[in-house]
Design a protein around this motif. Structure first.
Motif, PDB file in Angstrom:
ATOM      1  N   LEU A  25       0.811  -1.235   0.000  1.00 49.69           N
ATOM      2  CA  LEU A  25       0.000   0.000   0.000  1.00 49.69           C
ATOM      3  C   LEU A  25       0.837   1.275   0.000  1.00 49.69           C
ATOM      4  O   LEU A  25       0.539   2.185  -0.780  1.00 49.69           O
ATOM      5  CB  LEU A  25      -0.967  -0.013   1.184  1.00 49.69           C
ATOM      6  N   PRO A  26       1.887   1.411   0.835  1.00 47.67           N
ATOM      7  CA  PRO A  26       2.660   2.663   0.784  1.00 47.67           C
ATOM      8  C   PRO A  26       3.315   2.908  -0.587  1.00 47.67           C
ATOM      9  O   PRO A  26       3.330   4.041  -1.081  1.00 47.67           O
ATOM     10  CB  PRO A  26       3.718   2.492   1.857  1.00 47.67           C
ATOM     11  N   ASP A  27       3.864   1.869  -1.217  1.00 49.26           N
ATOM     12  CA  ASP A  27       4.470   2.042  -2.547  1.00 49.26           C
ATOM     13  C   ASP A  27       3.411   2.433  -3.583  1.00 49.26           C
ATOM     14  O   ASP A  27       3.644   3.281  -4.461  1.00 49.26           O
ATOM     15  CB  ASP A  27       5.159   0.736  -2.995  1.00 49.26           C
ATOM     16  N   ALA A  28       2.246   1.824  -3.472  1.00 52.62           N
ATOM     17  CA  ALA A  28       1.161   2.141  -4.408  1.00 52.62           C
ATOM     18  C   ALA A  28       0.704   3.587  -4.237  1.00 52.62           C
ATOM     19  O   ALA A  28       0.439   4.293  -5.222  1.00 52.62           O
ATOM     20  CB  ALA A  28       0.004   1.175  -4.205  1.00 52.62           C
ATOM     21  N   ALA A  33       0.521   9.126  -6.272  1.00 54.01           N
ATOM     22  CA  ALA A  33       0.824  10.557  -6.094  1.00 54.01           C
ATOM     23  C   ALA A  33       1.725  11.068  -7.211  1.00 54.01           C
ATOM     24  O   ALA A  33       1.533  12.179  -7.738  1.00 54.01           O
ATOM     25  CB  ALA A  33       1.469  10.784  -4.730  1.00 54.01           C
ATOM     26  N   LYS A  34       2.747  10.270  -7.604  1.00 58.71           N
ATOM     27  CA  LYS A  34       3.622  10.658  -8.714  1.00 58.71           C
ATOM     28  C   LYS A  34       2.824  10.776 -10.022  1.00 58.71           C
ATOM     29  O   LYS A  34       3.030  11.693 -10.817  1.00 58.71           O
ATOM     30  CB  LYS A  34       4.754   9.638  -8.882  1.00 58.71           C
ATOM     31  N   PHE A  35       1.913   9.836 -10.231  1.00 58.76           N
ATOM     32  CA  PHE A  35       1.087   9.871 -11.440  1.00 58.76           C
ATOM     33  C   PHE A  35       0.264  11.158 -11.510  1.00 58.76           C
ATOM     34  O   PHE A  35       0.217  11.835 -12.534  1.00 58.76           O
ATOM     35  CB  PHE A  35       0.178   8.633 -11.497  1.00 58.76           C
ATOM     36  N   PHE A  36      -0.395  11.501 -10.391  1.00 59.76           N
ATOM     37  CA  PHE A  36      -1.203  12.720 -10.371  1.00 59.76           C
ATOM     38  C   PHE A  36      -0.332  13.973 -10.540  1.00 59.76           C
ATOM     39  O   PHE A  36      -0.725  14.921 -11.226  1.00 59.76           O
ATOM     40  CB  PHE A  36      -2.041  12.800  -9.086  1.00 59.76           C
ATOM     41  N   ASN A  41       1.479  18.400 -13.967  1.00 56.89           N
ATOM     42  CA  ASN A  41       2.560  19.147 -14.632  1.00 56.89           C
ATOM     43  C   ASN A  41       2.386  19.136 -16.157  1.00 56.89           C
ATOM     44  O   ASN A  41       2.611  20.151 -16.830  1.00 56.89           O
ATOM     45  CB  ASN A  41       3.923  18.562 -14.258  1.00 56.89           C
ATOM     46  N   THR A  42       1.982  17.993 -16.687  1.00 46.90           N
ATOM     47  CA  THR A  42       1.766  17.890 -18.136  1.00 46.90           C
ATOM     48  C   THR A  42       0.638  18.810 -18.582  1.00 46.90           C
ATOM     49  O   THR A  42       0.747  19.493 -19.602  1.00 46.90           O
ATOM     50  CB  THR A  42       1.451  16.430 -18.520  1.00 46.90           C
ATOM     51  N   ILE A  43      -0.434  18.837 -17.803  1.00 45.21           N
ATOM     52  CA  ILE A  43      -1.566  19.714 -18.151  1.00 45.21           C
ATOM     53  C   ILE A  43      -1.139  21.179 -18.091  1.00 45.21           C
ATOM     54  O   ILE A  43      -1.476  21.975 -18.978  1.00 45.21           O
ATOM     55  CB  ILE A  43      -2.763  19.429 -17.218  1.00 45.21           C
ATOM     56  N   ASN A  44      -0.380  21.570 -17.056  1.00 44.76           N
ATOM     57  CA  ASN A  44       0.098  22.959 -16.959  1.00 44.76           C
ATOM     58  C   ASN A  44       1.037  23.317 -18.116  1.00 44.76           C
ATOM     59  O   ASN A  44       0.979  24.430 -18.658  1.00 44.76           O
ATOM     60  CB  ASN A  44       0.791  23.187 -15.620  1.00 44.76           C
ATOM     61  N   THR A  45       1.902  22.369 -18.487  1.00 42.12           N
ATOM     62  CA  THR A  45       2.804  22.606 -19.616  1.00 42.12           C
ATOM     63  C   THR A  45       2.020  22.776 -20.911  1.00 42.12           C
ATOM     64  O   THR A  45       2.331  23.655 -21.723  1.00 42.12           O
ATOM     65  CB  THR A  45       3.808  21.437 -19.752  1.00 42.12           C
ATOM     66  N   MET A  46       1.014  21.951 -21.081  1.00 42.53           N
ATOM     67  CA  MET A  46       0.184  22.069 -22.292  1.00 42.53           C
ATOM     68  C   MET A  46      -0.541  23.415 -22.327  1.00 42.53           C
ATOM     69  O   MET A  46      -0.636  24.052 -23.382  1.00 42.53           O
ATOM     70  CB  MET A  46      -0.821  20.912 -22.346  1.00 42.53           C
TER      71      MET A  46
END
Length: 139
Positions: A25-28, A33-36, A41-46
């Motif tokens: 669970l902690p790794d997941a 969190a990294k995915f979100f 960041n990708t949305i802001n860059t776009m």
């Protein structure tokens, strides 16, 4: 967040604990969190890229408008100074345009600039021939 309330998030957390177990669970959670974070960041860059492109597009449109104006002005100057084109325009005009000016004879008489001979009437002299001769001798 994402249109979910607290209860929906709690239900998803309980299912994740049961499905993954307490070891994974902690790794997941870290990976989620990294995915979100990466997605945000990708949305802001776009967004910033699109805004820059929009700004660049407006500048490009302005530059193209100025270029068109300059080309139109240079074409007008070129056509005004092109003697061959002007001569072609004059030859294509109808004959009636200049026919009246050049073809019709003038009915008015042109004044003659030659000097005219002027004669004055002779004055009658009261002096006699003898007096005239004496006057001529005195001079």
């Amino acid at each position: 967040m994402f249109g979910m309330g607290f209860t929906e998030i709690l239900v998803i957390a309980i299912i994740a604990i049961l499905f993954l177990g307490p070891d994974k669970l902690p790794d997941a959670m870290v990976q989620i969190a990294k995915f979100f974070r990466n997605t945000k960041n990708t949305i802001n860059t776009m967004k910033s890229t699109i805004e820059e492109e929009m700004h660049v597009k407006s500048i490009k449109d302005e530059a193209l408008a100025y270029k068109k104006e300059l080309l139109d002005a240079s074409n007008q100057v070129k056509s005004a100074t092109d003697i061959k084109q002007m001569a072609a325009k004059l030859t294509t005009l109808e004959d009636d345009t200049f026919g009246d000016i050049f073809d019709t004879p003038k009915t008015e008489s042109i004044p003659d600039n030659k000097p005219k001979e002027v004669t004055l009437p002779k004055k009658k002299s009261t002096k006699t021939k003898e007096k005239l001769e004496e006057d001529n001798k005195n001079v």
